[in-house]
Design a protein around this motif. Structure first.
Motif, mmCIF file in Angstrom:
data_model
loop_
_atom_site.group_PDB
_atom_site.id
_atom_site.type_symbol
_atom_site.label_atom_id
_atom_site.label_comp_id
_atom_site.label_asym_id
_atom_site.label_seq_id
_atom_site.Cartn_x
_atom_site.Cartn_y
_atom_site.Cartn_z
ATOM 1 N N ALA A 36 11.405 19.071 -4.666
ATOM 2 C CA ALA A 36 11.565 18.443 -3.229
ATOM 3 C C ALA A 36 12.853 18.122 -2.955
ATOM 4 C CB ALA A 36 10.537 17.487 -3.006
ATOM 5 N N ARG A 37 13.026 18.267 -1.635
ATOM 6 C CA ARG A 37 14.461 17.760 -1.050
ATOM 7 C C ARG A 37 14.058 16.375 -0.093
ATOM 8 N NH1 ARG A 37 18.163 22.086 1.107
ATOM 9 N NH2 ARG A 37 19.656 20.133 1.407
ATOM 10 N N LEU A 38 12.882 16.576 0.223
ATOM 11 C CA LEU A 38 12.367 15.343 1.370
ATOM 12 C C LEU A 38 11.050 14.862 0.670
ATOM 13 C CD1 LEU A 38 12.401 13.797 3.853
ATOM 14 C CD2 LEU A 38 11.149 15.633 4.748
ATOM 15 N N VAL A 39 11.141 13.710 0.217
ATOM 16 C CA VAL A 39 9.778 12.811 -0.097
ATOM 17 C C VAL A 39 9.361 11.848 1.151
ATOM 18 C CG1 VAL A 39 8.661 11.645 -2.006
ATOM 19 C CG2 VAL A 39 10.556 13.424 -2.426
ATOM 20 N N VAL A 40 8.113 11.970 1.495
ATOM 21 C CA VAL A 40 7.500 11.147 2.586
ATOM 22 C C VAL A 40 6.329 10.440 1.758
ATOM 23 C CG1 VAL A 40 6.405 11.206 4.675
ATOM 24 C CG2 VAL A 40 7.940 12.937 4.270
ATOM 25 N N PHE A 41 6.698 8.888 2.074
ATOM 26 C CA PHE A 41 5.621 7.924 1.799
ATOM 27 C C PHE A 41 4.820 7.536 2.952
ATOM 28 C CE2 PHE A 41 8.546 8.204 -1.585
ATOM 29 C CZ PHE A 41 7.716 7.812 -2.738
ATOM 30 N N PRO A 42 3.445 6.840 2.531
ATOM 31 C CA PRO A 42 2.600 6.354 3.666
ATOM 32 C C PRO A 42 3.481 5.158 4.348
ATOM 33 C CG PRO A 42 1.423 6.504 1.537
ATOM 34 C CD PRO A 42 2.987 6.733 1.254
ATOM 35 N N GLU A 43 3.172 5.146 5.657
ATOM 36 C CA GLU A 43 3.739 4.173 6.574
ATOM 37 C C GLU A 43 3.178 2.756 5.694
ATOM 38 O OE1 GLU A 43 3.050 2.122 10.902
ATOM 39 O OE2 GLU A 43 1.605 3.560 10.255
ATOM 40 N N ALA A 44 4.232 1.627 5.523
ATOM 41 C CA ALA A 44 4.280 0.246 5.194
ATOM 42 C C ALA A 44 3.970 0.517 3.574
ATOM 43 C CB ALA A 44 3.336 -0.385 5.933
ATOM 44 N N PHE A 45 4.490 1.376 3.038
ATOM 45 C CA PHE A 45 4.363 1.293 1.558
ATOM 46 C C PHE A 45 4.924 0.270 0.697
ATOM 47 C CE2 PHE A 45 4.910 3.315 -2.787
ATOM 48 C CZ PHE A 45 3.332 3.783 -2.843
ATOM 49 N N VAL A 46 5.972 -0.117 1.186
ATOM 50 C CA VAL A 46 6.530 -1.137 0.623
ATOM 51 C C VAL A 46 6.515 -2.435 1.649
ATOM 52 C CG1 VAL A 46 8.902 -2.315 -0.176
ATOM 53 C CG2 VAL A 46 8.316 0.069 -0.701
ATOM 54 N N SER A 47 5.835 -3.474 1.551
ATOM 55 C CA SER A 47 5.254 -3.914 0.567
ATOM 56 C C SER A 47 3.618 -3.790 0.568
ATOM 57 C CB SER A 47 5.585 -5.318 0.450
ATOM 58 O OG SER A 47 4.632 -6.136 0.048
ATOM 59 N N ALA A 48 3.160 -2.699 0.921
ATOM 60 C CA ALA A 48 1.760 -2.457 0.970
ATOM 61 C C ALA A 48 1.144 -2.796 2.371
ATOM 62 C CB ALA A 48 0.864 -3.031 -0.104
ATOM 63 N N TYR A 49 0.316 -1.925 3.088
ATOM 64 C CA TYR A 49 -0.411 -2.367 4.184
ATOM 65 C C TYR A 49 -1.585 -2.802 3.681
ATOM 66 C CZ TYR A 49 -2.543 -1.652 8.696
ATOM 67 O OH TYR A 49 -3.296 -1.860 9.550
ATOM 68 N N PRO A 50 -1.790 -3.671 4.150
ATOM 69 C CA PRO A 50 -2.899 -4.742 3.684
ATOM 70 C C PRO A 50 -4.506 -4.376 4.224
ATOM 71 C CG PRO A 50 -1.890 -5.708 5.648
ATOM 72 C CD PRO A 50 -1.312 -4.700 5.401
ATOM 73 N N LYS A 51 -4.694 -2.938 3.733
ATOM 74 C CA LYS A 51 -6.036 -2.465 4.481
ATOM 75 C C LYS A 51 -7.120 -3.039 3.743
ATOM 76 C CE LYS A 51 -8.597 1.699 4.027
ATOM 77 N NZ LYS A 51 -8.761 3.087 3.466
ATOM 78 N N GLY A 52 -8.081 -3.514 4.550
ATOM 79 C CA GLY A 52 -8.940 -4.193 4.144
ATOM 80 C C GLY A 52 -8.926 -5.733 4.105
ATOM 81 N N LEU A 53 -7.919 -6.286 3.917
ATOM 82 C CA LEU A 53 -7.378 -7.778 4.040
ATOM 83 C C LEU A 53 -7.499 -8.395 5.547
ATOM 84 C CD1 LEU A 53 -4.512 -7.992 1.715
ATOM 85 C CD2 LEU A 53 -7.058 -8.325 1.117
ATOM 86 N N ASP A 54 -8.226 -9.196 5.616
ATOM 87 C CA ASP A 54 -8.047 -9.766 7.180
ATOM 88 C C ASP A 54 -7.461 -11.251 7.136
ATOM 89 O OD1 ASP A 54 -10.027 -11.814 5.874
ATOM 90 O OD2 ASP A 54 -11.504 -11.111 7.161
ATOM 91 N N PHE A 55 -7.009 -11.895 5.852
ATOM 92 C CA PHE A 55 -6.305 -13.091 5.729
ATOM 93 C C PHE A 55 -7.144 -14.186 6.320
ATOM 94 C CE2 PHE A 55 -3.057 -9.697 6.118
ATOM 95 C CZ PHE A 55 -2.534 -9.835 4.956
ATOM 96 N N GLY A 56 -8.328 -14.218 6.156
ATOM 97 C CA GLY A 56 -8.913 -15.299 6.603
ATOM 98 C C GLY A 56 -9.022 -15.426 8.278
ATOM 99 N N ALA A 57 -8.635 -14.470 8.870
ATOM 100 C CA ALA A 57 -8.748 -14.628 10.225
ATOM 101 C C ALA A 57 -9.765 -14.338 10.836
ATOM 102 C CB ALA A 57 -7.350 -13.992 10.610
ATOM 103 N N ARG A 58 -10.263 -15.186 11.635
ATOM 104 C CA ARG A 58 -11.670 -14.868 12.495
ATOM 105 C C ARG A 58 -11.062 -15.558 13.884
ATOM 106 N NH1 ARG A 58 -12.286 -13.066 8.123
ATOM 107 N NH2 ARG A 58 -14.129 -12.972 6.991
ATOM 108 N N VAL A 59 -11.762 -15.276 14.839
ATOM 109 C CA VAL A 59 -11.592 -15.430 16.196
ATOM 110 C C VAL A 59 -11.675 -16.989 16.223
ATOM 111 C CG1 VAL A 59 -12.230 -15.411 18.689
ATOM 112 C CG2 VAL A 59 -12.266 -13.228 17.404
ATOM 113 N N GLY A 60 -10.661 -17.642 16.657
ATOM 114 C CA GLY A 60 -10.547 -19.119 16.789
ATOM 115 C C GLY A 60 -10.361 -20.017 15.330
ATOM 116 N N SER A 61 -10.314 -19.068 14.246
ATOM 117 C CA SER A 61 -10.048 -20.068 12.913
ATOM 118 C C SER A 61 -9.220 -19.317 11.878
ATOM 119 C CB SER A 61 -11.240 -20.331 12.556
ATOM 120 O OG SER A 61 -11.928 -19.043 11.995
#
Length: 78
Positions: A36-61
């Motif tokens: 390979a001369r070109l290597v493509v990584f997923p978006e936001a690989f560094v420092s990880a896309y927080p899939k599934g994390l909501d950081f405790g955020a709910r509407v209004g809190s």
């Protein structure tokens, strides 16, 4: 002119920028060794896309644990 490209489908090391960058180095070297001369990584690989994390955020809190988790995410990105 043609060249070989590689698409990486791997998970980063969540909240660990240095370990993720090392993983990028290893995966890139492996792809290059395979031609390979070109290597493509997923978006936001560094420092990880927080899939599934909501950081405790709910509407209004926000939860204290969510704030701590977001700070960890933020600090690992910089």
């Amino acid at each position: 002119m043609s060249f070989r490209a590689a698409v990486v489908q791997a998970a980063p090391v969540v909240f660990d920028r240095e370990a993720t960058i090392e993983k990028v180095r290893v995966l890139t070297a492996r792809a290059a060794a395979d031609g390979a001369r070109l290597v493509v990584f997923p978006e936001a690989f560094v420092s990880a896309y927080p899939k599934g994390l909501d950081f405790g955020a709910r509407v209004g809190s926000r939860s204290p644990e969510g704030r701590r988790m977001y700070r960890r995410y933020f600090e690992s990105a910089g």
